[in-house]
Scaffold this active site. Sequence first.
Site, PDB file in Angstrom:
ATOM      1  N   ARG A  24      -6.510  44.765  26.193  1.00 24.44           N
ATOM      2  CA  ARG A  24      -7.175  43.831  25.736  1.00 24.44           C
ATOM      3  C   ARG A  24      -7.887  42.815  26.655  1.00 24.44           C
ATOM      4  O   ARG A  24      -7.844  41.676  26.411  1.00 24.44           O
ATOM      5  CB  ARG A  24      -6.204  43.076  24.825  1.00 24.44           C
ATOM      6  CG  ARG A  24      -6.725  42.835  23.391  1.00 24.44           C
ATOM      7  CD  ARG A  24      -5.696  42.192  22.435  1.00 24.44           C
ATOM      8  NE  ARG A  24      -4.841  43.140  21.929  1.00 24.44           N
ATOM      9  CZ  ARG A  24      -3.472  42.673  21.767  1.00 24.44           C
ATOM     10  NH1 ARG A  24      -3.250  41.378  21.635  1.00 24.44           N
ATOM     11  NH2 ARG A  24      -2.684  43.626  21.069  1.00 24.44           N
ATOM     12  N   ARG A  28      -9.678  37.347  23.224  1.00 23.94           N
ATOM     13  CA  ARG A  28     -10.000  36.100  22.591  1.00 23.94           C
ATOM     14  C   ARG A  28      -9.540  35.052  23.928  1.00 23.94           C
ATOM     15  O   ARG A  28      -9.816  33.792  23.711  1.00 23.94           O
ATOM     16  CB  ARG A  28      -9.042  35.739  21.431  1.00 23.94           C
ATOM     17  CG  ARG A  28      -9.709  36.324  20.278  1.00 23.94           C
ATOM     18  CD  ARG A  28      -8.945  35.831  18.792  1.00 23.94           C
ATOM     19  NE  ARG A  28      -7.839  36.667  18.689  1.00 23.94           N
ATOM     20  CZ  ARG A  28      -6.694  35.966  18.076  1.00 23.94           C
ATOM     21  NH1 ARG A  28      -6.760  34.763  17.631  1.00 23.94           N
ATOM     22  NH2 ARG A  28      -5.497  36.729  17.960  1.00 23.94           N
ATOM     23  N   ARG A  37     -18.200  36.716  19.814  1.00 25.00           N
ATOM     24  CA  ARG A  37     -17.511  37.028  18.576  1.00 25.00           C
ATOM     25  C   ARG A  37     -18.279  36.021  17.296  1.00 25.00           C
ATOM     26  O   ARG A  37     -18.526  36.467  16.257  1.00 25.00           O
ATOM     27  CB  ARG A  37     -16.260  36.800  18.690  1.00 25.00           C
ATOM     28  CG  ARG A  37     -15.378  36.576  17.347  1.00 25.00           C
ATOM     29  CD  ARG A  37     -15.084  37.966  16.537  1.00 25.00           C
ATOM     30  NE  ARG A  37     -14.112  37.626  15.467  1.00 25.00           N
ATOM     31  CZ  ARG A  37     -14.662  36.755  14.261  1.00 25.00           C
ATOM     32  NH1 ARG A  37     -16.007  36.370  14.214  1.00 25.00           N
ATOM     33  NH2 ARG A  37     -13.774  36.459  13.256  1.00 25.00           N
ATOM     34  N   ASP A  74     -12.153  48.938  17.687  1.00 26.18           N
ATOM     35  CA  ASP A  74     -11.037  48.537  16.949  1.00 26.18           C
ATOM     36  C   ASP A  74     -10.227  50.224  16.571  1.00 26.18           C
ATOM     37  O   ASP A  74     -10.704  51.111  17.134  1.00 26.18           O
ATOM     38  CB  ASP A  74     -11.155  48.055  15.627  1.00 26.18           C
ATOM     39  CG  ASP A  74      -9.865  47.748  14.801  1.00 26.18           C
ATOM     40  OD1 ASP A  74      -9.207  46.737  15.214  1.00 26.18           O
ATOM     41  OD2 ASP A  74      -9.430  48.443  13.992  1.00 26.18           O
ATOM     42  N   TYR A 151      -1.135  52.339   9.135  1.00 23.31           N
ATOM     43  CA  TYR A 151      -2.024  51.306   8.600  1.00 23.31           C
ATOM     44  C   TYR A 151      -2.592  51.965   7.145  1.00 23.31           C
ATOM     45  O   TYR A 151      -2.943  51.384   6.099  1.00 23.31           O
ATOM     46  CB  TYR A 151      -3.193  51.004   9.465  1.00 23.31           C
ATOM     47  CG  TYR A 151      -2.713  50.126  10.670  1.00 23.31           C
ATOM     48  CD1 TYR A 151      -2.642  48.670  10.397  1.00 23.31           C
ATOM     49  CD2 TYR A 151      -2.484  50.481  11.836  1.00 23.31           C
ATOM     50  CE1 TYR A 151      -2.204  47.866  11.419  1.00 23.31           C
ATOM     51  CE2 TYR A 151      -2.143  49.765  12.994  1.00 23.31           C
ATOM     52  CZ  TYR A 151      -2.113  48.441  12.854  1.00 23.31           C
ATOM     53  OH  TYR A 151      -1.791  47.397  13.777  1.00 23.31           O
TER      54      TYR A 151
END
Lengths: 348, 348
Positions: A24, A28, A37, A74, A151
């Site tokens: 990652r 963020r 973003r 993703d 998921y």
Amino acid sequence: MTEHRFLRALKREPVDTTPVWIMRQAGRYLPEYRATRERAGSFLALAKTPELACEVTLQPLARFDLDAAILFSDILTIPDAMGLGLHFIDGEGPKFHHPLRSREAIMKLGVPDMETDLRYVTDAVRLIRRELAGRVPLIGFSGSPWTLACYMIEGGGSSSFSSAKALMWEDPATLHHLLEVNAGAVIAYLSAQAAAGAQALMVFDTWGGMLGPDPFIEFSQRYLGMIAQALKADPLTREIPLILFSKGANGHLEGLADSGCDALGVDWTIRLAEARARVGSRVALQGNLDPATLAANPQAIRAAVKATLDDFGKGNGHVFNLGHGITPDIDPAHVAVLVDAVHEFGRR
Amino acid sequence: MTEHRFLRALKREPVDTTPVWIMRQAGRYLPEYRATRERAGSFLALAKTPELACEVTLQPLARFDLDAAILFSDILTIPDAMGLGLHFIDGEGPKFHHPLRSREAIMKLGVPDMETDLRYVTDAVRLIRRELAGRVPLIGFSGSPWTLACYMIEGGGSSSFSSAKALMWEDPATLHHLLEVNAGAVIAYLSAQAAAGAQALMVFDTWGGMLGPDPFIEFSQRYLGMIAQALKADPLTREIPLILFSKGANGHLEGLADSGCDALGVDWTIRLAEARARVGSRVALQGNLDPATLAANPQAIRAAVKATLDDFGKGNGHVFNLGHGITPDIDPAHVAVLVDAVHEFGRR
């Protein structure tokens, strides 16, 4: 061009110093990521627009001396391409408009068309390769068949994935059908990324560790093995290093090492020395600093990096990484400390 | 009175059938619990009012043939009694008004007075024992020193507990001081529960598994051992079975078994047969069905119960339980299926 130390380490060949990248790393914790973003309007728009995905993929490389880039995307692009309708709700993570609520829904699923349904991913890979211009290798990736299934059945994230597990206990044949379709899709997806220019491939089995020992072997490891076998049988992908990472499944390192992959991701709850003793010379290891270490001061980070390198010990086949993704609270300056410490203490 | 099969199993003595209880058996999956919780006004009022705590403790026993009751309380009563100001925010879990933000705050902490600050807990224990009237044994419990420290430093729950870990890396001496104070408090707390009538004691090390191998030994296991040693040195608590449960720390079963405790809780990511082989005859084992099994149908639940019992195999020293707490989504009828299946398939 001599092969980059990241690819050499994955093949367990000698390197000048230990290569490092961070799960990652385009994320963020970086203000420039948050700005892009914001500009994209949504996380999904960011992931689905090749120019923006390329931009954020490259951001951490401009700051840190990282040894690999990883495609920004993703892990749920495959089920989205299957028609499940991926979307994100702020603070709740990924959701599907059409989760798999019946056997019929599962039996209707097919492998998406990489050329059309997932073209935005291969376009991003091509663009990133061009922009990287050979500076460092690019990693392509996918979620694992089991993690995707979690998921797809649950319809989103969960602390227990009890719907997915209920299907496992009540109707294992139907779950196996789903996992087989998913495995076929993952193989096609990783092959397409390789054809577009990805130089290493990684499968994230984020939820494998939630399974008990027998279910893990039957419902996750088996399909990871299927992926490894298929990629290693295909001339297109045979030479491209494949990394498997089943988080929290340290009890299964031997089985995963036998899958035919080139490297295993390892989380921080096992000593690298122990992991290495258990997998022997079959695979390289990637990991495994506790991501929370990055919240400590530079001195503590350097000491922890050195301890991790010492724990792996001498010899080939170590790619330094965290044991899980970097969290949004981390100061980017601490990442620089980590990356530089790996190269300093890892020098041969 | 012959000793109950739950206590006999913890001491690895022969039993007529395998005893069973369920972590968080007095909880939100029960409508009668939700009604009492509603009446109490808040979770904390429920935990701090002995009559109400007694009421919910007994609720699951009225429905299911369980072999033990466990005191209804919160794992954070000790830091609350130390003055940190425990409160709950809906959907966010526990919070402290005064988290430990400095070395000074940590150095000022002391062991709370059990007679005054935690009287509501021992009052509840006395009341529950009276109401149980010897039907099944009552388990008292505490959070572990490390798990308490996680919440005390972080000020609430966290997915990474990075503040607690940052203290560990930056100033281990201060963290050790905190853990020592916590261990003293846990020893006093469990002793007070024993004096009030608790017939078994359990320490929940919920966040031990978030630590790497060396930090686990230094910052969690060490203090669990301190607790076991102290309780086994005291005539009041020497004969009371002590259960330690470090969730996600299966790599440390041998070390925990050497602590002096009587039993170890085991989560579902390890085979009971393997856990048993590793701890030998030192301790009993408590566990380890995946809690998500309870979302499956009765037939699947019965099969999973049988597999777990078969996995432990013949011989003494098994207390059946889930590998983690029951979740609010579970149908209480499924719990009855589980409890009855344990007694049926566990019969000698």
